[in-house]
Design an enzyme around this catalytic site. Structure first.
Site, short mmCIF file in Angstrom:
data_model
loop_
_atom_site.label_atom_id
_atom_site.label_comp_id
_atom_site.label_asym_id
_atom_site.label_seq_id
_atom_site.Cartn_x
_atom_site.Cartn_y
_atom_site.Cartn_z
N TYR A 156 -14.89 8.76 -14.38
CA TYR A 156 -14.63 9.89 -13.95
C TYR A 156 -15.31 10.77 -13.77
O TYR A 156 -15.28 11.58 -14.71
CB TYR A 156 -13.42 9.80 -13.78
CG TYR A 156 -13.14 11.31 -13.07
CD1 TYR A 156 -11.55 11.21 -12.63
CD2 TYR A 156 -11.99 12.37 -14.24
CE1 TYR A 156 -10.83 11.70 -11.48
CE2 TYR A 156 -11.42 13.78 -12.98
CZ TYR A 156 -10.63 13.05 -12.32
OH TYR A 156 -10.17 14.09 -11.41
N ASN A 228 -19.45 8.67 -20.15
CA ASN A 228 -18.17 9.65 -20.15
C ASN A 228 -16.81 8.85 -20.50
O ASN A 228 -15.61 9.44 -19.68
CB ASN A 228 -17.85 9.54 -18.32
CG ASN A 228 -17.13 10.48 -17.82
OD1 ASN A 228 -17.59 11.08 -18.15
ND2 ASN A 228 -15.64 10.20 -16.99
N SER A 262 -14.60 6.94 -19.42
CA SER A 262 -15.19 5.48 -19.16
C SER A 262 -16.73 5.62 -19.73
O SER A 262 -17.14 6.92 -19.64
CB SER A 262 -14.65 4.64 -17.88
OG SER A 262 -13.38 5.61 -18.07
N SER A 300 -9.01 5.37 -21.69
CA SER A 300 -10.92 4.88 -21.07
C SER A 300 -10.93 3.24 -20.55
O SER A 300 -10.32 2.87 -20.26
CB SER A 300 -11.29 4.42 -22.22
OG SER A 300 -13.27 4.76 -21.88
N GLY A 301 -11.67 3.92 -19.53
CA GLY A 301 -12.67 2.81 -18.60
C GLY A 301 -13.73 2.17 -18.88
O GLY A 301 -14.54 2.45 -19.12
#
Length: 385
Positions: A156, A228, A262, A300-301
């Site tokens: 994101y 990120n 992420s 978080s991804g």
């Protein structure tokens, strides 16, 4: 009127010039004297794995509420002309994110499309564009289910980018794919990593590789990250608590510093690993992130994919018997170690290469200051030059 036309021309050129052409030479983490474990390949990049190509489209234009700070990254496992499959596996440390195509990877043990990385709200258009790109190249050939199930991942960038402006178009995807190349590649504010933030500093795209010694097979493992993620206070570089030592320069105004975000990690190797072994390998990416101070926070991804370029001919067979090579499990530990080491260095390379960026509504993410980083490393006796 002339000024307006010049500004418009500049924006259009910014949108469509490949990032590699616009990059000036920047120091990488090793050039700053940061110590790392392991021996890198020629380019210290994922492209050290033979045949792997990487391409970018970087979109930087406008300001205020119209600031565009985003892009697309393309990783082609065996180049643009490859029509086959490679063995693969994926893993998630924390699943607040997206990577398309993973169900088929899990089921079949491989994939046959490029890997794309972009921003969260552009996964759909990127996915559709890759399907079109693949379909055009496969006209007159046999249909493969891989064409319809591309791998597209996201992080994101809405703090810096007008993410709801949906600025990524299929032309940008085609550009990233068609300009992909081997050899040295750009890092930092490029491609899908353009608008990203990591550990409270400007983040983005980073890469690194490791070359195993001959006694361990001489294999190469390469990593590319779109970083990120991460809480500032937990940031460690070369084992040094950098996040504790550099507590200012947080994103302004008022971005939450709680680890939200992420990271996408792509791992390539030429070691002859089968899908179940690649699953074991890709899990070790988490350890490299942990060495940096990332712990898969709730929001978080953290999603990773690994593929092997070995066995590509056999993995692509549609009939007959596939005769495969496989590295014995008792020889796999050096790959486990080095994928973790390369992940760590790729993240640091992203932080070192990234530059301060002002984005939407004046939001600003600051670059990791090289001079202060060196001071901190020197304080802990970890600077090597």
């Amino acid at each position: 009127m002339k000024t307006y036309r010049l500004q418009t021309l500049f924006i259009l050129l910014t949108l469509f010039v490949p990032a590699q052409l616009g990059q000036t030479k920047k120091p990488r983490a090793r050039e700053l004297g940061i110590p790392f474990t392991g021996v890198p390949g020629t380019f210290n990049a994922i492209t050290d794995v033979k045949g792997v190509e990487v391409g970018y489209t970087t979109l930087i234009s406008g300001d205020g509420k119209n600031a565009v700070r985003t892009g697309v990254t393309a990783i082609l496992p065996q180049g643009k002309e490859f029509r086959g499959r490679v063995f693969a596996a994926w893993h998630t440390l924390n699943g607040n994110g997206e990577m398309t195509g993973t169900t088929w990877i899990e089921e079949s043990g491989g994939f046959g499309t490029p890997i794309m990385i972009t921003n969260t709200h552009s996964v759909g258009v990127v996915r559709d564009a890759v399907v079109e790109w693949n379909a055009r190249r496969s006209e007159g050939g046999n249909y493969s289910g891989d064409i319809s199930l591309p791998v597209v991942a996201e992080t994101y960038d809405g703090f810096l980018n007008d993410i709801n402006g949906f600025h990524i178009k299929k032309e940008h995807v085609f550009q990233a794919l068609n300009t992909a190349k081997v050899g040295e590649i750009a890092e930092g504010n490029v491609g899908g990593g353009t608008g990203m933030i990591a550990h409270g500093f400007k983040g983005g795209t980073g890469t690194a590789s490791r070359k195993l010694p001959a006694q361990d097979g001489g294999y190469t493992v390469g990593v590319l990250v779109q970083a990120n993620y991460g809480f500032r206070g937990l940031l460690r570089i070369a084992g040094v608590p950098v996040g504790v030592e550099i507590t200012d320069m947080l994103p302004t105004p008022g971005k939450r510093d709680d680890g939200q975000g992420s990271i996408i990690v792509v791992v390539a190797t030429d070691a002859p690993l089968l899908p179940h072994q690649l699953k074991r390998l890709v899990q070790r990416v988490s350890l490299g992130i942990g060495r940096m101070g990332g712990f898969g926070e709730n929001s978080s991804g953290d999603i990773f994919i690994a593929f092997s370029t070995a066995n590509a001919v056999e993995a692509s067979k549609n009939d007959g018997i596939a005769n495969l090579n496989m590295l014995p499990n008792n020889k796999i530990n050096p790959l486990f170690w080095n994928v973790s080491f390369a992940t760590e260095e790729a993240i640091v390379n992203a932080l070192v290469a990234a530059e301060t960026m002002k984005g939407i509504n004046g939001n600003t993410a600051f670059a990791l200051p090289h001079d202060r980083l060196r001071e901190v490393l020197r304080k802990y006796n970890r600077l090597i030059k």
